[in-house]
Structures are given as structure tokens and as C-alpha cells.
Design a protein around this motif. Structure first.
Motif, PDB file in Angstrom:
ATOM      1  N   ALA A  57       0.831  -1.205   0.000  1.00 19.96           N
ATOM      2  CA  ALA A  57       0.000   0.000   0.000  1.00 19.96           C
ATOM      3  C   ALA A  57       0.867   1.258   0.000  1.00 19.96           C
ATOM      4  O   ALA A  57       0.581   2.235  -0.711  1.00 19.96           O
ATOM      5  CB  ALA A  57      -0.930  -0.011   1.213  1.00 19.96           C
TER       6      ALA A  57
ATOM      7  N   SER B 289       2.286   1.780  -3.428  1.00 20.52           N
ATOM      8  CA  SER B 289       1.226   2.176  -4.357  1.00 20.52           C
ATOM      9  C   SER B 289       0.846   3.637  -4.165  1.00 20.52           C
ATOM     10  O   SER B 289       0.630   4.369  -5.144  1.00 20.52           O
ATOM     11  CB  SER B 289      -0.004   1.283  -4.156  1.00 20.52           C
ATOM     12  N   ILE B 290       0.765   4.080  -2.910  1.00 19.47           N
ATOM     13  CA  ILE B 290       0.430   5.476  -2.627  1.00 19.47           C
ATOM     14  C   ILE B 290       1.541   6.404  -3.101  1.00 19.47           C
ATOM     15  O   ILE B 290       1.290   7.449  -3.715  1.00 19.47           O
ATOM     16  CB  ILE B 290       0.149   5.660  -1.125  1.00 19.47           C
TER      17      ILE B 290
ATOM     18  N   ARG C   1      -6.621   0.105 -13.328  1.00 19.16           N
ATOM     19  CA  ARG C   1      -5.770   1.261 -13.610  1.00 19.16           C
ATOM     20  C   ARG C   1      -6.157   1.917 -14.933  1.00 19.16           C
ATOM     21  O   ARG C   1      -6.045   3.141 -15.090  1.00 19.16           O
ATOM     22  CB  ARG C   1      -4.317   0.820 -13.653  1.00 19.16           C
TER      23      ARG C   1
ATOM     24  N   SER D  42      -5.527   5.814  -9.574  1.00 23.61           N
ATOM     25  CA  SER D  42      -5.525   5.984  -8.119  1.00 23.61           C
ATOM     26  C   SER D  42      -4.614   4.932  -7.506  1.00 23.61           C
ATOM     27  O   SER D  42      -4.254   3.947  -8.165  1.00 23.61           O
ATOM     28  CB  SER D  42      -6.948   5.841  -7.569  1.00 23.61           C
ATOM     29  N   TRP D  43      -4.253   5.112  -6.240  1.00 26.81           N
ATOM     30  CA  TRP D  43      -3.339   4.151  -5.621  1.00 26.81           C
ATOM     31  C   TRP D  43      -3.959   2.770  -5.510  1.00 26.81           C
ATOM     32  O   TRP D  43      -3.282   1.751  -5.670  1.00 26.81           O
ATOM     33  CB  TRP D  43      -2.905   4.641  -4.237  1.00 26.81           C
ATOM     34  N   TRP D  44      -5.291   2.716  -5.278  1.00 25.60           N
ATOM     35  CA  TRP D  44      -5.931   1.406  -5.082  1.00 25.60           C
ATOM     36  C   TRP D  44      -6.224   0.690  -6.395  1.00 25.60           C
ATOM     37  O   TRP D  44      -6.662  -0.467  -6.391  1.00 25.60           O
ATOM     38  CB  TRP D  44      -7.208   1.538  -4.258  1.00 25.60           C
ATOM     39  N   THR D  45      -5.978   1.360  -7.544  1.00 24.77           N
ATOM     40  CA  THR D  45      -6.096   0.676  -8.825  1.00 24.77           C
ATOM     41  C   THR D  45      -4.755   0.117  -9.297  1.00 24.77           C
ATOM     42  O   THR D  45      -4.670  -0.462 -10.383  1.00 24.77           O
ATOM     43  CB  THR D  45      -6.671   1.612  -9.905  1.00 24.77           C
ATOM     44  N   ASP D  46      -3.710   0.304  -8.513  1.00 26.13           N
ATOM     45  CA  ASP D  46      -2.422  -0.325  -8.781  1.00 26.13           C
ATOM     46  C   ASP D  46      -2.647  -1.833  -8.920  1.00 26.13           C
ATOM     47  O   ASP D  46      -3.348  -2.450  -8.115  1.00 26.13           O
ATOM     48  CB  ASP D  46      -1.465  -0.031  -7.621  1.00 26.13           C
TER      49      ASP D  46
ATOM     50  N   VAL E  11      -2.406  -4.191  -5.887  1.00 23.13           N
ATOM     51  CA  VAL E  11      -3.526  -4.260  -4.949  1.00 23.13           C
ATOM     52  C   VAL E  11      -4.468  -5.396  -5.343  1.00 23.13           C
ATOM     53  O   VAL E  11      -4.915  -6.185  -4.506  1.00 23.13           O
ATOM     54  CB  VAL E  11      -4.277  -2.914  -4.904  1.00 23.13           C
ATOM     55  N   TRP E  12      -4.717  -5.526  -6.649  1.00 22.13           N
ATOM     56  CA  TRP E  12      -5.636  -6.561  -7.108  1.00 22.13           C
ATOM     57  C   TRP E  12      -4.977  -7.925  -7.170  1.00 22.13           C
ATOM     58  O   TRP E  12      -5.650  -8.947  -7.008  1.00 22.13           O
ATOM     59  CB  TRP E  12      -6.229  -6.130  -8.457  1.00 22.13           C
TER      60      TRP E  12
ATOM     61  N   VAL F 229      -5.588  -8.961  -3.633  1.00 18.17           N
ATOM     62  CA  VAL F 229      -6.980  -9.367  -3.430  1.00 18.17           C
ATOM     63  C   VAL F 229      -7.214 -10.768  -3.985  1.00 18.17           C
ATOM     64  O   VAL F 229      -7.809 -11.632  -3.321  1.00 18.17           O
ATOM     65  CB  VAL F 229      -7.937  -8.358  -4.095  1.00 18.17           C
TER      66      VAL F 229
END
Length: 449
Positions: free
Chosen positions: A107, A110-111, A174, A179-183, A186-187, A190
Motif C-alpha cells: 500500500a 502504491s500510494i 488502472r 488511483s493508488w488502489w487501482t495499482d 492491490v488486485w 486481493v
């Protein structure tokens, strides 16, 4: 009467003794302490900036986990039956370790990357996200050979997508939103967490044994399951890979899920899980082959093959129809070393050393790789795996041999055989008879009396 080979029996006894020491806490302590050392060394010495950033954060997480286990060991000496030292507590420490050594640095990077830092992701993250954008815009994640050749020489490598088409799905977020959470990492995380959670549920619902020793056998199986999850999450080779690149982890987790379904005697679901993995990356295809052979021993080969072969083919068809040359260039020519540029994968394993140090070295390395494949094929034909345990062992040792002998490979690929071999003990089930277990797991090393 069928008995174990004494050497094999002693090796199992030594491993179980080590793994059971102090209720599993002794090995936990070694895992976290060695991992903390590795992360600290990585933070100071790595030439890859994403790796250095991971090490700086992960070293603290591993250190905290190490101190927690030391406290558990001290508590266990005073109160052996304390719930704070049992298996549920060890699961909690593992979850904490994964959060602090993998998810937190993931995280963080990514941020930072979303804020403009260009040194917070490995190249595969960019490749997957570009593949997602191309899939959304053109219907295929691949650039054709002419388009790659038109790129500046320094950018041609990044024009390749050496994955199966399904991998581009992780790049779609992405492509839709920056955004950072579309890196894509992150997926990847998940997908990895979801597959591992399903695998744990499937194995816990599978009886470990029959008879009066059910409780003891279930505890041993759950302890082995924890060790397998640790190998796929907090082991540094996996934690570092997911936090900085990550594309191998959902593939690995889906393979582990397929083996869990095999242990639960769900061949159709096993085929679907390994088929999803095969739609992401070629590394899952050998696992799919061995699982199909396992299915044949249970008269369920077709059930396994429908998912194991059908899903990768379904993923390939759209890309094949849109641009066949682009698919061939990325999925076949580049991995085989015949692309416009060569793969940067150059870890000093035997295959790479032979390919670069001897005359006709690439041919020699390729010959050794083929010989290893033939040996595994003969093993499958003569003694097909009848249990999920044997299937995992064949996959683990087979991939280890392939990684060692491939002319172009990466050190990080070792996460596959390490996790598969550690996962195997958790796959024991009530239906595995002693005779089948001996015949499968020890490749026939039995004696008749």
C-alpha cells in the motif's frame, strides 16, 4: 505387508519433530527471525529501489513478529496450555506478519507511486497495467511485432506482455481510474487472499482421518495448513514479490486452491482453479497436466480437463482472433528467446550458467530441460499420482527442476516449488490409504514381506 522405506520414514520423523518443536513456535521463530535478517539486508544492499523500500518496512514487521513469538515461547514455558500460544494465536501472528511485511509496504509503495514516485514498482506492474489498457482499447493485451519494432530500442522490452491474456484483467482498474488502489499489485493481493481463503476453507471441510484419532489428526493437518499458508504469504520470496511486482502470487494461490479441491475430491473445481491460473501464466500449465493425470486415476480426468484446458483456451481465443501475430510474438517467441529483445531473467541457476558458459550451451540446457520433462512424463505414466499429496510433490519437484534448467529464469520463480512442497502435508485426507500414500509419495520406495 507393505512397509515404509526406513530412510523415508526417518526423514518424515525428523521434519515432524522439527515442525512440532514447542508446538510449532520454534520453527515460527526461525522463520520470522531469518526473514527479518533478509529484509534488513535487502533494505541496505539491494540495487532495486522497490526492493530496498520493501525491506525497510518489512524488516520492522518481521522483527515485531519475532518478538511476539519469543513472548509466546516464554509464556508457553510458564503456562503450556495458554490459548495465547496455541494454533489460533499462531494464525493471528501469521496474519499480522503478512499485513506488516506485505500489505503495508504494498500500500505504501502504491500510494507513493500515485503521488509521482517512479521507483515504487517493478516493471511487471507497468506491463500488466499497459496490457489492461490495450485490452480495453483494442480487444487484445498484446502489441504486434511491427508495433514493438517501432518503439525506441530502450522501450521495446516494455512493449512485450509475456503472460497469458487473463493477466490483463488485473490491469483494468488502472485503465479505468488512476488511483493508488487501482495499482495492479492491490488486485494481485486481493486475488491471492481470496484464493488462499477458499483453499483453507476447502481443506478444513475435508476430514483429515477416520477413527478415534480424528481430533489429533485434524490438529496436525491444521498445523500443516498454517505452515503452507506461511510459505505462500510471509516467506520473504513471496512477500517481496507481491509487494513490489506481484503477478506470480495469484497464479500460485490458484494452484494451491486447485490442489486443495483435489484433496477434497472436487475434480471439477480443481480443474477450474488451475484453469484460471493457466489463463494468467504458463507456470500453471504443468500443474494442470499433473492434475489431469490425477483425475484420470479417479475416472474424473475429463472433469479436470474441462476447466484446466478449457479456460486457458477461452482466454486465448479473443486475442488470437484480434491479432494472431501479436499473440505469437508475446506468448511464444519472446519467452523462447526469439523476440526482438531478450528476456532480462538471468539468475545464475545451472541452466543459465550452462547456456552462457559452454559451446552450444543453450542447446545443452534445452536438452537437459527436455530430459527432465521426459523423466517426469515417464513417472506420471508408470506411477500416476492417486492423492493430492503426491500431485503436489510431483508439481513441486518438477517445477524446481524446470527452474534450475531453464536458460532464462528468475530467482523469484522459486516461490512456486517452495510453496507447493510446503503445501503438500496439508493435503492429507481420510480417503488416502497407507498403501496409496506410500506408493505415491515415495515413488514406490516400498518393500514387500
Amino acid at each position: 505387508m507393505i512397509v515404509d522405506d526406513p530412510t523415508a520414514h526417518r526423514s518424515r520423523w525428523h521434519w515432524r519433530t522439527l515442525d512440532d518443536a514447542a508446538g510449532g513456535l520454534a520453527l515460527d521463530l526461525g522463520l520470522y527471525a531469518v526473514s527479518a535478517t533478509f529484509a534488513a539486508i535487502t533494505a541496505v544492499t539491494s540495487t532495486l529501489l522497490p526492493h530496498r523500500a520493501w525491506g525497510a518496512v518489512a524488516a520492522v514487521g518481521y522483527l515485531l513478529a519475532t518478538l511476539t513469538v519469543i513472548a509466546q515461547l516464554l509464556l508457553r514455558r510458564r503456562s503450556p496450555s495458554s490459548p495465547l500460544t496455541g494454533l489460533p494465536a499462531r494464525w493471528a501472528v501469521t496474519g499480522f506478519a503478512w499485513a506488516t511485511t506485505t500489505l503495508l509496504p504494498l500500500a505504501w509503495q502504491s500510494i507513493d507511486r500515485a503521488g509521482g514516485r517512479t521507483d515504487r514498482a517493478q516493471e511487471e506492474v507497468l506491463v500488466v497495467e499497459q496490457a489492461g489498457s490495450r485490452l480495453l482499447e483494442h480487444g487484445t493485451p498484446y502489441l504486434g511485432p511491427d508495433a514493438i519494432a517501432a518503439l525506441p530500442p530502450g522501450e521495446q522490452l516494455m512493449g512485450y506482455t509475456p503472460y497469458q491474456p487473463g493477466m490483463a484483467v488485473f490491469g483494468l482498474p488502472r485503465a479505468l481510474l488512476d488511483s493508488w488502489w487501482t495499482d495492479s499489485r492491490v488486485w494481485f493481493a486481493v486475488g491471492t487472499a481470496l484464493a488462499l481463503a477458499l483453499a483453507v476453507v476447502a481443506l478444513r471441510r475435508t476430514p483429515a482421518t477416520t477413527g478415534q484419532a480424528t481430533s489429533s489428526a485434524t490438529h496436525r493437518r491444521d498445523a500443516a495448513l498454517l505452515r503452507g499458508v506461511q510459505a505462500a504469504t510471509v516467506l520473504p520470496i513471496c512477500a517481496l514479490t507481491l509487494a513490489t511486482g506481484g503477478d506470480d502470487l495469484p497464479v500460485l494461490a490458484l494452484c494451491l486452491l486447485a490442489l486443495a479441491f483435489a484433496a477434497a475430491d472436487r475434480p471439477g473445481r480443481a480443474g477450474l482453479a488451475v484453469g484460471l491460473a493457466g489463463a494468467l501464466k504458463l507456470f500453471a500449465w504443468p500443474v494442470a497436466l499433473v492434475l489431469i493425470v490425477w483425475g484420470l486415476t479417479r475416472r474424473a480426468g475429463t472433469q479436470v480437463a474441462i476447466g484446466a484446458i478449457g479456460l486457458p483456451i477461452a482466454a486465448l481465443l479473443p486475442a488470437l482472433l484480434v491479432d494472431r501475430d501479436a499473440l505469437t510474438e508475446n506468448v511464444l517467441r519472446f519467452p523462447l528467446g526469439h523476440g526482438l529483445v531478450t528476456s532480462p531473467a538471468q539468475s545464475p541457476f545451472p541452466g543459465y550458467l550452462i547456456a552462457n558458459a559452454l559451446p552450444a550451451g543453450r542447446l545443452i540446457a534445452a536438452g537437459l530441460l527436455v530430459a527432465a520433462g521426459v523423466a517426469i512424463a515417464v513417472r506420471l505414466a508408470r506411477r500416476p499420482p492417486r492423492t493430492a499429496v503426491a500431485t503436489a510433490l510431483i508439481c513441486g519437484y518438477g517445477l524446481l527442476a524446470a527452474i534450475a534448467l531453464m536458460p532464462s529464469t528468475r530467482f523469484g520463480y522459486l516461490l512456486y516449488p517452495l510453496a507447493l512442497l510446503t503445501w503438500a502435508p496439508a493435503l492429507h485426507r481420510a480417503g488416502d490409504t497407507p498403501t496409496a500414500a506410500v506408493a505415491d509419495e515415495r515413488s514406490g520406495r516400498t518393500t514387500s514381506a
